[in-house]
Write an enzyme that holds these catalytic residues in place. Structure first.
Site, short mmCIF file in Angstrom:
data_model
loop_
_atom_site.label_atom_id
_atom_site.label_comp_id
_atom_site.label_asym_id
_atom_site.label_seq_id
_atom_site.Cartn_x
_atom_site.Cartn_y
_atom_site.Cartn_z
N SER A 143 -6.84 13.47 -8.89
CA SER A 143 -8.17 13.17 -8.35
C SER A 143 -8.48 14.25 -7.33
O SER A 143 -7.58 14.95 -6.86
CB SER A 143 -8.12 11.80 -7.65
OG SER A 143 -9.23 11.63 -6.79
N TYR A 158 -4.40 5.41 -2.49
CA TYR A 158 -4.82 6.17 -3.67
C TYR A 158 -4.54 7.66 -3.47
O TYR A 158 -3.94 8.32 -4.33
CB TYR A 158 -6.32 5.93 -3.89
CG TYR A 158 -6.89 6.55 -5.14
CD1 TYR A 158 -6.56 6.07 -6.40
CD2 TYR A 158 -7.78 7.63 -5.07
CE1 TYR A 158 -7.11 6.63 -7.55
CE2 TYR A 158 -8.32 8.19 -6.22
CZ TYR A 158 -7.99 7.68 -7.46
OH TYR A 158 -8.52 8.23 -8.59
N1 LIG Z 1 -13.47 7.60 -12.25
C1 LIG Z 1 -13.31 8.46 -11.27
O1 LIG Z 1 -14.23 8.72 -10.48
C2 LIG Z 1 -11.99 9.16 -11.12
C3 LIG Z 1 -11.94 10.24 -10.23
C4 LIG Z 1 -10.73 10.89 -10.06
C5 LIG Z 1 -9.63 10.48 -10.77
N2 LIG Z 1 -9.70 9.44 -11.62
C6 LIG Z 1 -8.48 9.04 -12.34
O2 LIG Z 1 -8.73 9.00 -13.71
C7 LIG Z 1 -7.75 8.19 -14.35
C8 LIG Z 1 -8.43 7.31 -15.35
O3 LIG Z 1 -9.24 6.35 -14.67
P1 LIG Z 1 -10.76 6.04 -15.09
O4 LIG Z 1 -11.61 6.53 -14.02
O5 LIG Z 1 -11.00 6.45 -16.48
O6 LIG Z 1 -10.74 4.44 -14.92
P2 LIG Z 1 -10.79 3.25 -15.98
O7 LIG Z 1 -10.47 2.01 -15.21
O8 LIG Z 1 -12.06 3.28 -16.75
O9 LIG Z 1 -9.57 3.59 -16.97
C9 LIG Z 1 -8.23 3.48 -16.54
C10 LIG Z 1 -7.41 2.88 -17.68
O10 LIG Z 1 -6.06 2.73 -17.22
C11 LIG Z 1 -5.59 1.45 -17.65
N3 LIG Z 1 -4.52 0.97 -16.79
C12 LIG Z 1 -4.61 0.49 -15.52
N4 LIG Z 1 -3.40 0.10 -15.09
C13 LIG Z 1 -2.53 0.34 -16.09
C14 LIG Z 1 -1.14 0.15 -16.24
N5 LIG Z 1 -0.41 -0.40 -15.25
N6 LIG Z 1 -0.55 0.52 -17.39
C15 LIG Z 1 -1.30 1.06 -18.39
N7 LIG Z 1 -2.62 1.26 -18.33
C16 LIG Z 1 -3.22 0.89 -17.18
C17 LIG Z 1 -6.82 0.55 -17.58
O11 LIG Z 1 -6.68 -0.61 -18.38
C18 LIG Z 1 -7.92 1.48 -18.05
O12 LIG Z 1 -8.11 1.38 -19.45
C19 LIG Z 1 -7.04 7.44 -13.21
O13 LIG Z 1 -5.78 8.03 -12.97
C20 LIG Z 1 -7.96 7.66 -12.03
O14 LIG Z 1 -7.27 7.60 -10.80
C21 LIG Z 1 -10.87 8.77 -11.81
#
Ligand SMILES: NC(=O)c1ccc[n+]([C@@H]2O[C@H](COP(=O)([O-])OP(=O)(O)OC[C@H]3O[C@@H](n4cnc5c(N)ncnc54)[C@H](O)[C@@H]3O)[C@@H](O)[C@H]2O)c1
Length: 280
Positions: A143, A158
């Site tokens: 992130s 986080y």
């Molecule tokens: N959305 C943002 O703004 C953003 C920004 C920076 C980083 N990220 C990172 O991107 C990655 C993906 O997140 P996203 O934004 O697509 O969110 P999201 O919630 O849409 O997708 C995350 C997925 O991870 C799964 N998940 C959660 N806990 C889990 C576990 N214990 N075991 C297996 N699967 C699990 C969820 O069911 C979900 O399908 C994450 O690592 C998040 O920290 C997101």
């Protein structure tokens, strides 16, 4: 890894957001995909769409907190397709809470998914990837909070997990170069996903009633943080990730507006060194 066509991608957190978009992008690039998530229905939905376009897809419902589950995912990928050319350690959760109010359960949950989940992926896949011939690549989803902690924004747990994920990628990249395995770490700002509703996946053992209320969407989260930034679509981020895989870039930056804050942090660290030098 320049060529994706005909290769195999394994993605955690593939049921939603960035992971789901990446699953589609990998499949559209001609890769077979092995998808995992803790949410069975969401995972099936993504897999069905890919199968509907005649893509090769395998799925495994798992919790990345469990090292044996990542071993099972590796076994599934190698049994089905004989290789893993692209490993994406992507599953993640967020807790918005002031650092001083974070419970031990908050810390444990965030670190067990965001940090240990990545560690489990590496432990299960890297030995197998090293033993297979040809190029391969590992992507860790960190992130922008892996580069700046945004102190005071309620992101301490986080950011701690994401700084660690960046450090792991920096180390792995050096170590795996001789095996032709590239490593990238993705550092996005706001992306329109369900991350603001991460609490949906918090297991009962980490609940005590002090959990923060989910925010409706990323726009609300960005608003709450008092920021104004362009919120990207998961598809935009997925496209950027595959470009970085092809170009073997270490840091994948999707939100260039954060440059000033990254510089500010680095300058503060440099200033501390200058003070140390002048005292020496
Ligand atoms: N959305 C943002 O703004 C953003 C920004 C920076 C980083 N990220 C990172 O991107 C990655 C993906 O997140 P996203 O934004 O697509 O969110 P999201 O919630 O849409 O997708 C995350 C997925 O991870 C799964 N998940 C959660 N806990 C889990 C576990 N214990 N075991 C297996 N699967 C699990 C969820 O069911 C979900 O399908 C994450 O690592 C998040 O920290 C997101």
């Amino acid at each position: 890894m320049k060529e994706l066509q005909g290769r195999v991608a394994v993605i955690t957190g593939a049921g939603s957001g960035i992971g789901a978009a990446l699953a589609h992008a990998c499949s559209e690039a001609g890769m077979s995909v092995v998808l995992s998530d803790v949410e069975p229905a969401a995972l099936d939905g993504v897999a069905d769409e890919i199968r509907g376009r005649a893509g090769n897809v395998e799925t495994l419902v798992l919790d990345v907190r469990d090292p044996a589950a990542l071993e099972a995912l590796a076994e599934r990928a190698y049994a089905a397709y004989g290789a893993c050319h692209l490993l994406v350690n992507n599953a993640g959760v967020i807790v918005f809470k002031p650092a001083a109010k974070l419970t031990l359960a908050d810390w444990d949950w965030v670190l067990s998914v965001n940090l240990h989940g990545v560690i489990h992926g590496i432990a299960a896949f890297v030995p197998r990837m090293r033993a297979q011939p040809g190029e391969a690549h590992i992507v860790n989803t960190a992130s922008i909070n892996g580069l700046i902690s945004m102190g005071g924004s309620g992101l301490a747990a986080y950011a701690a997990s994401k700084f660690a994920v960046v450090a792991i990628a920096e180390s792995l990249r050096v170590e795996l170069e001789r095996d032709q395995i590239g490593v990238s770490v993705v550092c996005p700002g706001g992306v329109a996903t369900r991350i603001t509703q991460s609490e949906r996946n918090r297991p009962a053992e980490f609940r005590d009633g002090s959990e923060p209320k989910p925010l409706p969407d990323m726009a609300a989260a960005v608003d709450e943080l008092g920021r104004s930034e362009r919120i990207l679509s998961p598809g935009e981020v997925a496209g950027r990730i595959l470009d970085a895989v092809r170009a073997n870039e270490l840091y994948v930056i999707t939100h260039p507006d954060y440059l000033d804050e990254v510089r500010e942090r680095h300058r503060a660290i440099e200033a501390a060194f200058e003070r140390a030098i002048s005292r020496a």
